[in-house]
Motif scaffolding. Structure first.
Motif, mmCIF file in Angstrom:
data_model
loop_
_atom_site.group_PDB
_atom_site.id
_atom_site.type_symbol
_atom_site.label_atom_id
_atom_site.label_comp_id
_atom_site.label_asym_id
_atom_site.label_seq_id
_atom_site.Cartn_x
_atom_site.Cartn_y
_atom_site.Cartn_z
ATOM 1 N N UNK A 171 9.036 34.069 -7.837
ATOM 2 C CA UNK A 171 10.184 33.643 -7.040
ATOM 3 C C UNK A 171 11.396 33.545 -7.961
ATOM 4 N N UNK A 172 12.311 34.523 -7.879
ATOM 5 C CA UNK A 172 13.435 34.567 -8.826
ATOM 6 C C UNK A 172 14.351 33.358 -8.776
ATOM 7 N N UNK A 173 14.427 32.664 -7.632
ATOM 8 C CA UNK A 173 15.301 31.499 -7.544
ATOM 9 C C UNK A 173 14.774 30.314 -8.352
ATOM 10 N N UNK A 174 13.551 30.414 -8.874
ATOM 11 C CA UNK A 174 13.001 29.339 -9.704
ATOM 12 C C UNK A 174 13.478 29.440 -11.153
ATOM 13 N N UNK A 175 14.086 30.580 -11.509
ATOM 14 C CA UNK A 175 14.579 30.722 -12.887
ATOM 15 C C UNK A 175 16.039 30.257 -12.927
ATOM 16 N N UNK A 176 16.373 29.289 -13.777
ATOM 17 C CA UNK A 176 17.695 28.657 -13.754
ATOM 18 C C UNK A 176 18.868 29.603 -13.993
ATOM 19 N N UNK A 177 18.667 30.700 -14.739
ATOM 20 C CA UNK A 177 19.790 31.581 -15.062
ATOM 21 C C UNK A 177 19.952 32.724 -14.061
ATOM 22 N N UNK A 178 19.287 32.635 -12.902
ATOM 23 C CA UNK A 178 19.399 33.705 -11.916
ATOM 24 C C UNK A 178 20.850 33.984 -11.529
ATOM 25 N N UNK A 179 21.597 32.944 -11.171
ATOM 26 C CA UNK A 179 22.964 33.138 -10.689
ATOM 27 C C UNK A 179 23.854 33.732 -11.775
ATOM 28 N N UNK A 180 23.680 33.285 -13.000
ATOM 29 C CA UNK A 180 24.465 33.806 -14.112
ATOM 30 C C UNK A 180 24.207 35.302 -14.307
ATOM 31 N N UNK A 181 22.927 35.678 -14.253
ATOM 32 C CA UNK A 181 22.581 37.078 -14.507
ATOM 33 C C UNK A 181 22.930 37.972 -13.321
ATOM 34 N N UNK A 182 22.766 37.459 -12.109
ATOM 35 C CA UNK A 182 23.154 38.236 -10.930
ATOM 36 C C UNK A 182 24.659 38.483 -10.935
#
Length: 489
Positions: A171-182
């Motif tokens: 589940x990608x939303x569980x990784x804290x840096x998802x928004x930064x990398x997206x």
């Protein structure tokens, strides 16, 4: 015959050695304009006002002429073509096609300079326990890419002209840096998608995703809580998933519902489509079941070939119903069904894995379908694991390289496994002789999952019934009798 003459013209006009030299040089970066000549040429063709030196203007003239050859062959107006290339995403895709033609010429299916789509299994962390998970995801791997390593990878993909990057998992939303990398991927011009179970998408999360303006694909494995939660391994997830879908639609996100078809939910597939429509989603994606990961433990629940054929016919009927929701699928046989229905029908849908378009190409419809090529594993798409391992497909656990050890584009160009998957002459059984082998090719992940050989036939196709029967016999089951079996044997 028109298709073959058109193909011959394309090979002569665009795939000839001189054109390929021009295309190869156009890929290089211009030191004066500080951009690739091809990108400048495509932008100028679309009417975008970009500065260009004399050399880039000359290349723009030549590239424009090559595009016009294809435009005339497919009977498309220059205005339509310019509007088509007005999107930087479209121009990025064409750049990958041009690189592929420069390196390989005109091929069937077309080989690309870089994949259109990379599915990045961003993390193995997951809050569910899905019985068909190809990763067996539950917690992060100890060697997942760091944020800085992830950014270097995204930059590599952008430089290679990869069109779309799908953050998946786990589940990608569980990784804290998802928004930064997206956000970083979006800033480099990559089209970003999110494949999620939807249970973590609150109204606030949906608003954050909308700011990124990304495509959201949410897994929903049935029209009832009982069916969905049985797949997902945790009770109460159906309602949370539905809420996640509603939050995305309400926020104005392009929202897709993804469903993996098995015997567990086959009788709910039409109801799931109707639920998708009622929720206001733009698309339903039907995933082929592949016996890998946890899915290997439920192979007995795979659809039989006739069940899959009936489902694909149903999916096609929903696609053309003008219900306002595209129905696509990863079963490449959908292209065969679409082409059969489109015979003699001008303007009917053209379908390939992850692609649908209303087209008025007439006799050229099949040529475009064969260009897209059905199964795209290792050819128009690939997967990257959370630790940097590169795979031909998320459902095909064959490591072909690691981006910590080699540049992504080098892996894409040199892997023998990927080269094999691009060569349809290697296919065995009916897949190797089928008249639709260029437009379909069978699911290579299913061939690998069942036989350990990606060149074997896809046992889920009605044209490969004898292979399905052998599998059932090996399981000690009484093989089902099919009306077509005699003709195939």
């Amino acid at each position: 015959m028109a298709m073959f003459s058109t193909l011959g013209v394309l090979k002569s006009a665009i795939g000839n050695p001189i054109s390929r030299v021009v295309l190869t040089r156009s890929i290089a970066r211009c030191p004066k304009c500080n951009d690739r000549r091809l990108r400048i040429a495509l932008a100028r063709y679309a009417g975008v006002n970009v500065k260009a030196c004399l050399s880039c203007r000359m290349y723009s003239f030549v590239i424009g002429g090559i595009i016009d050859i294809g435009r005339v062959l497919f009977r498309t107006s220059k205005r339509e073509m310019r509007n088509f290339f007005n999107s930087h995403v479209t121009r990025r895709g064409l750049a990958s096609i041009v690189r592929g033609i420069a390196e390989h010429g005109i091929t069937q299916p077309q080989q690309l300079g870089a994949p259109f789509l990379v599915v990045w299994d961003f993390t193995h962390a997951c809050n569910l326990n899905c019985k068909h998970c190809y990763q067996r995801a539950n917690r992060p791997l100890p060697d997942e890419l760091t944020t800085e390593e992830a950014k270097r990878l995204i930059k590599e993909l952008a430089d290679a002209d990869v069109v779309a990057l799908a953050f998946s998992g786990g589940e990608p939303l569980m990784r804290p840096d998802f928004y930064e990398l997206a956000a970083y991927a979006r800033s480099l011009g990559i089209y970003v998608a999110l494949a999620t179970n939807g249970t973590l998408i609150t109204k606030e999360v949906a608003k954050r995703l909308k700011k990124l303006d990304i495509y959201v694909e949410i897994s929903l494995d049935g029209a009832s809580a009982k069916t969905h939660d049985e797949f997902r391994g945790v009770p109460g997830m159906f309602d949370r998933t539905i809420n996640g879908i509603k939050n995305c639609v309400e926020a104005g996100l392009y929202t897709c519902v993804a469903t993996t078809a098995t015997k567990l939910n086959l009788n709910e597939m039409q109801k799931t489509y109707e639920l998708t429509l009622s929720l206001g989603c733009k698309r339903q994606m039907i995933f082929n079941f592949v016996p890998t990961g946890r899915g290997a433990e439920m192979a007995n629940l795979d659809l039989s070939p006739d069940e899959r054929e009936q489902l694909l016919e149903q999916n096609y009927a929903n696609l053309v119903s003008s219900g306002g929701c595209d129905v696509l699928g990863t079963a490449p046989q959908l292209a065969r069904i679409a082409l059969r229905h489109a015979q003699g029908v001008k303007g009917g849908p053209l379908v390939s894995a992850h692609f649908a378009a209303s087209t008025n190409l007439g006799e050229h419809t099949r040529l475009l379908a064969e260009f897209l090529g059905g199964c795209g594993a290792g050819r128009i798409y690939c997967a990257i694991e959370s630790n940097g391992d590169v795979l031909p497909c998320v459902f095909m656990p064959i490591k072909v390289g690691n981006i910590r050890e080699k540049p992504f584009l080098e892996i894409w160009r040199t892997s023998q496994v990927l080269r094999d998957l691009r060569d349809r002459s290697r296919l065995k059984g009916h897949c190797g002789e089928c008249q639709y082998r260029y437009a379909c090719g069978g699911c290579r992940a299913r061939a690998y999952g069942y036989f350990g050989d990606y060149d074997m036939p896809d046992p889920g196709c009605v044209n490969n019934l004898r292979y399905w029967q052998k599998l059932k016999e090996a399981e000690g089951e009484q093989p089902q009798v099919y009306a077509e079996a005699e003709a195939v044997a």
